[in-house]
Write an enzyme that holds these catalytic residues in place. Structure first.
Site, PDB file in Angstrom:
ATOM      1  N   ASP A   1      -2.075   2.997 -10.506  1.00 51.72           N
ATOM      2  CA  ASP A   1      -3.246   2.192 -10.901  1.00 51.72           C
ATOM      3  C   ASP A   1      -3.661   2.420 -12.358  1.00 51.72           C
ATOM      4  O   ASP A   1      -4.824   2.188 -12.712  1.00 51.72           O
ATOM      5  CB  ASP A   1      -4.443   2.466  -9.966  1.00 51.72           C
TER       6      ASP A   1
ATOM      7  N   THR B   1       3.356   1.071 -13.283  1.00 51.04           N
ATOM      8  CA  THR B   1       4.042   2.209 -13.899  1.00 51.04           C
ATOM      9  C   THR B   1       3.965   3.374 -12.905  1.00 51.04           C
ATOM     10  O   THR B   1       3.259   3.276 -11.902  1.00 51.04           O
ATOM     11  CB  THR B   1       3.357   2.621 -15.226  1.00 51.04           C
TER      12      THR B   1
ATOM     13  N   GLU C   1      -9.793 -12.562  -7.714  1.00 51.43           N
ATOM     14  CA  GLU C   1      -8.384 -12.149  -7.600  1.00 51.43           C
ATOM     15  C   GLU C   1      -7.501 -13.380  -7.435  1.00 51.43           C
ATOM     16  O   GLU C   1      -6.396 -13.457  -7.998  1.00 51.43           O
ATOM     17  CB  GLU C   1      -8.185 -11.218  -6.400  1.00 51.43           C
TER      18      GLU C   1
ATOM     19  N   ASN D   1       0.839  -5.677 -10.206  1.00 49.80           N
ATOM     20  CA  ASN D   1      -0.056  -5.438  -9.066  1.00 49.80           C
ATOM     21  C   ASN D   1      -1.437  -5.974  -9.417  1.00 49.80           C
ATOM     22  O   ASN D   1      -1.796  -6.072 -10.595  1.00 49.80           O
ATOM     23  CB  ASN D   1      -0.148  -3.922  -8.806  1.00 49.80           C
TER      24      ASN D   1
ATOM     25  N   HIS E   1      -5.401  -5.006  -8.541  1.00 44.35           N
ATOM     26  CA  HIS E   1      -6.191  -3.914  -7.990  1.00 44.35           C
ATOM     27  C   HIS E   1      -7.665  -4.327  -7.991  1.00 44.35           C
ATOM     28  O   HIS E   1      -8.146  -4.877  -8.992  1.00 44.35           O
ATOM     29  CB  HIS E   1      -5.984  -2.652  -8.839  1.00 44.35           C
TER      30      HIS E   1
ATOM     31  N   MET F   1       0.794  -1.233   0.000  1.00 48.20           N
ATOM     32  CA  MET F   1       0.000   0.000   0.000  1.00 48.20           C
ATOM     33  C   MET F   1       0.823   1.277   0.000  1.00 48.20           C
ATOM     34  O   MET F   1       0.313   2.347   0.343  1.00 48.20           O
ATOM     35  CB  MET F   1      -0.958  -0.006   1.210  1.00 48.20           C
ATOM     36  N   ARG F   2       2.080   1.204  -0.401  1.00 47.60           N
ATOM     37  CA  ARG F   2       2.891   2.422  -0.512  1.00 47.60           C
ATOM     38  C   ARG F   2       3.126   2.743  -1.980  1.00 47.60           C
ATOM     39  O   ARG F   2       3.593   1.881  -2.746  1.00 47.60           O
ATOM     40  CB  ARG F   2       4.253   2.238   0.177  1.00 47.60           C
ATOM     41  N   ILE F   3       2.813   3.970  -2.363  1.00 45.68           N
ATOM     42  CA  ILE F   3       3.041   4.395  -3.739  1.00 45.68           C
ATOM     43  C   ILE F   3       4.545   4.356  -4.023  1.00 45.68           C
ATOM     44  O   ILE F   3       5.338   4.872  -3.235  1.00 45.68           O
ATOM     45  CB  ILE F   3       2.473   5.814  -3.970  1.00 45.68           C
ATOM     46  N   LEU F   4       4.913   3.729  -5.138  1.00 51.67           N
ATOM     47  CA  LEU F   4       6.323   3.558  -5.493  1.00 51.67           C
ATOM     48  C   LEU F   4       6.779   4.680  -6.424  1.00 51.67           C
ATOM     49  O   LEU F   4       6.040   5.108  -7.317  1.00 51.67           O
ATOM     50  CB  LEU F   4       6.517   2.194  -6.153  1.00 51.67           C
TER      51      LEU F   4
HETATM   52  N1  NHR Z   1       3.100   2.490  -7.228  1.00 53.12           N
HETATM   53  C1  NHR Z   1       3.081   2.943  -8.496  1.00 53.12           C
HETATM   54  N2  NHR Z   1       4.065   3.777  -8.870  1.00 53.12           N
HETATM   55  N3  NHR Z   1       2.125   2.619  -9.399  1.00 53.12           N
HETATM   56  C2  NHR Z   1       1.127   1.805  -9.030  1.00 53.12           C
HETATM   57  O1  NHR Z   1       0.218   1.494  -9.934  1.00 53.12           O
HETATM   58  C3  NHR Z   1       1.072   1.300  -7.687  1.00 53.12           C
HETATM   59  C4  NHR Z   1       2.095   1.666  -6.806  1.00 53.12           C
HETATM   60  C5  NHR Z   1       2.085   1.208  -5.480  1.00 53.12           C
HETATM   61  C6  NHR Z   1       1.059   0.415  -5.034  1.00 53.12           C
HETATM   62  C7  NHR Z   1      -1.146  -0.713  -5.371  1.00 53.12           C
HETATM   63  C8  NHR Z   1      -2.394   0.226  -5.375  1.00 53.12           C
HETATM   64  C9  NHR Z   1      -3.651  -0.592  -5.194  1.00 53.12           C
HETATM   65  O2  NHR Z   1      -3.809  -1.605  -5.873  1.00 53.12           O
HETATM   66  C10 NHR Z   1       0.024   0.066  -5.908  1.00 53.12           C
HETATM   67  C11 NHR Z   1       0.039   0.486  -7.239  1.00 53.12           C
HETATM   68  C12 NHR Z   1      -1.596   2.345  -2.328  1.00 53.12           C
HETATM   69  C13 NHR Z   1      -2.087   3.593  -2.701  1.00 53.12           C
HETATM   70  C14 NHR Z   1      -1.952   4.761  -1.771  1.00 53.12           C
HETATM   71  O3  NHR Z   1      -2.642   5.765  -1.924  1.00 53.12           O
HETATM   72  C15 NHR Z   1      -2.693   3.706  -3.944  1.00 53.12           C
HETATM   73  C16 NHR Z   1      -2.776   2.607  -4.791  1.00 53.12           C
HETATM   74  C17 NHR Z   1      -2.280   1.368  -4.420  1.00 53.12           C
HETATM   75  C18 NHR Z   1      -1.693   1.242  -3.180  1.00 53.12           C
HETATM   76  N4  NHR Z   1      -1.021   4.704  -0.751  1.00 53.12           N
HETATM   77  C19 NHR Z   1      -0.776   5.725   0.258  1.00 53.12           C
HETATM   78  C20 NHR Z   1       0.612   6.349   0.073  1.00 53.12           C
HETATM   79  O4  NHR Z   1       0.762   7.524   0.473  1.00 53.12           O
HETATM   80  C21 NHR Z   1      -0.807   5.143   1.649  1.00 53.12           C
HETATM   81  C22 NHR Z   1      -2.096   4.446   1.951  1.00 53.12           C
HETATM   82  C23 NHR Z   1      -2.009   3.564   3.201  1.00 53.12           C
HETATM   83  O5  NHR Z   1      -0.916   3.372   3.758  1.00 53.12           O
HETATM   84  O6  NHR Z   1      -3.065   3.009   3.585  1.00 53.12           O
HETATM   85  O7  NHR Z   1       1.549   5.669  -0.397  1.00 53.12           O
HETATM   86  O8  NHR Z   1      -4.559  -0.210  -4.430  1.00 53.12           O
END
Ligand code: NHR
Length: 198
Positions: free
Chosen positions: A127, A123, A156, A89, A91, A72-75
Site C-alpha cells: 500500500d 510495489t 473508486e 491496485n 485502496h 486480499m493476498r499480499i504479493l
Molecule cells: N501486494 C503488494 N506486494 N503490494 C501491495 O501494495 C498490495 C499487495 C497485495 C494486495 C491490496 C491491499 C489493499 O488495497 C494489495 C496491495 C491485503 C492485505 C493483507 O493484509 C493488505 C493490503 C491489501 C490487501 N492481506 C492478508 C495477507 O496475509 C490477508 C488478509 C485477508 O485475507 O483478509 O495476505 O487493501
C-alpha cells in the site's frame, strides 16, 4: 470489477482470476463471456508457490495490464517485480494515510474530515506504491464505516476506470526512479474543504 466492465475501456479483458472459488466477480465475468480461473491460496504452503502458480495462470493470457480488485493476498516481491509498471491496485484511503485493513473505521476513529481512495502501482512495499490518482470525499457527521465506505466506493468506481484507461493507452507509466509520469495536464484539482465554510 463491475465498474471496470461497464466503463467500456479501450482494451480487452483477457481474464478474471481469483484466489477464492466463491468470489462474486467470477460469476459476473462469466456472464460477460470473460474467461475465469481460481488459484486457491490454501492449496499452496508458501506465498512464493501461490504467486508462481498465479503468475503462470496470468501469463497464459499475456496481459499488458493487471488490475487488482478486492484482491486480499499480499504479493511477493518476485511477483510484483515481474509485472513492474503494469500492476495496479485501488485502496480505500488517501495513501499514505491508512494503509492496510479497516481504513474507514480508522479514519472515523481519528476524526479526520477528509477521506478517500487511491489508485497506485503495486510495489513490494504494501500500500505504498507510487500514486496514479486519488479522490477525496468529506467525512460527514453521523457517518458510520458503512456510509463512509459507500461514499468512497462511489469515487473508486470513477477513478479506477480512469487509471486503467490511462495505463491501457500508455498515458501513465512508472519511470526508472519509481515516479509516476502522466501524459496529461493535471486539470480539475478542485479544493475540498470539510466541513464546508459558512
Ligand atoms: N501486494 C503488494 N506486494 N503490494 C501491495 O501494495 C498490495 C499487495 C497485495 C494486495 C491490496 C491491499 C489493499 O488495497 C494489495 C496491495 C491485503 C492485505 C493483507 O493484509 C493488505 C493490503 C491489501 C490487501 N492481506 C492478508 C495477507 O496475509 C490477508 C488478509 C485477508 O485475507 O483478509 O495476505 O487493501
Amino acid at each position: 470489477m463491475e465498474a471496470l466492465l461497464k466503463a467500456k475501456l479501450p482494451c480487452e479483458i483477457a481474464a478474471v482470476i481469483s484466489n477464492k472459488a466463491d468470489a462474486a466477480g467470477l460469476l459476473t465475468a462469466q456472464a460477460h463471456g470473460i474467461p475465469t480461473a481460481v488459484i486457491a491460496h490454501r492449496d499452496y504452503p508458501q506465498r512464493e508457490l501461490f504467486d508462481a502458480a498465479l503468475a503462470a495462470e496470468i501469463d497464459r493470457y499475456a496481459p499488458d495490464v493487471l488490475v487488482l480488485a478486492g484482491f486480499m493476498r499480499i504479493l511477493t516481491p518476485a511477483f510484483v517485480g515481474r509485472y513492474r509498471g503494469r500492476l495496479i491496485n485501488i485502496h480505500p484511503s488517501l495513501l499514505p494515510a491508512y494503509p492496510g485493513l479497516h481504513t474507514h473505521e480508522r479514519a472515523l476513529h481519528d476524526g479526520v474530515k477528509i477521506h478517500g481512495c487511491t489508485v497506485h502501482f503495486v510495489t513490494p512495499d504494501l500500500d505504498h506504491g507510487p500514486v496514479i490518482i486519488q479522490a477525496a470525499v468529506p467525512v460527514l457527521q453521523g457517518d458510520t464505516a458503512e456510509t463512509l465506505a459507500a461514499r468512497v466506493l462511489h469515487e473508486e468506481h470513477r477513478i479506477y476506470p480512469q487509471a486503467v484507461n490511462w495505463l491501457c493507452r500508455d498515458e501513465v507509466r512508472l519511470d526508472e526512479q519509481g515516479r509516476v509520469s502522466l501524459d496529461r495536464l493535471q486539470q480539475g484539482g478542485h479544493p475540498l474543504i470539510s466541513p464546508g465554510l459558512d
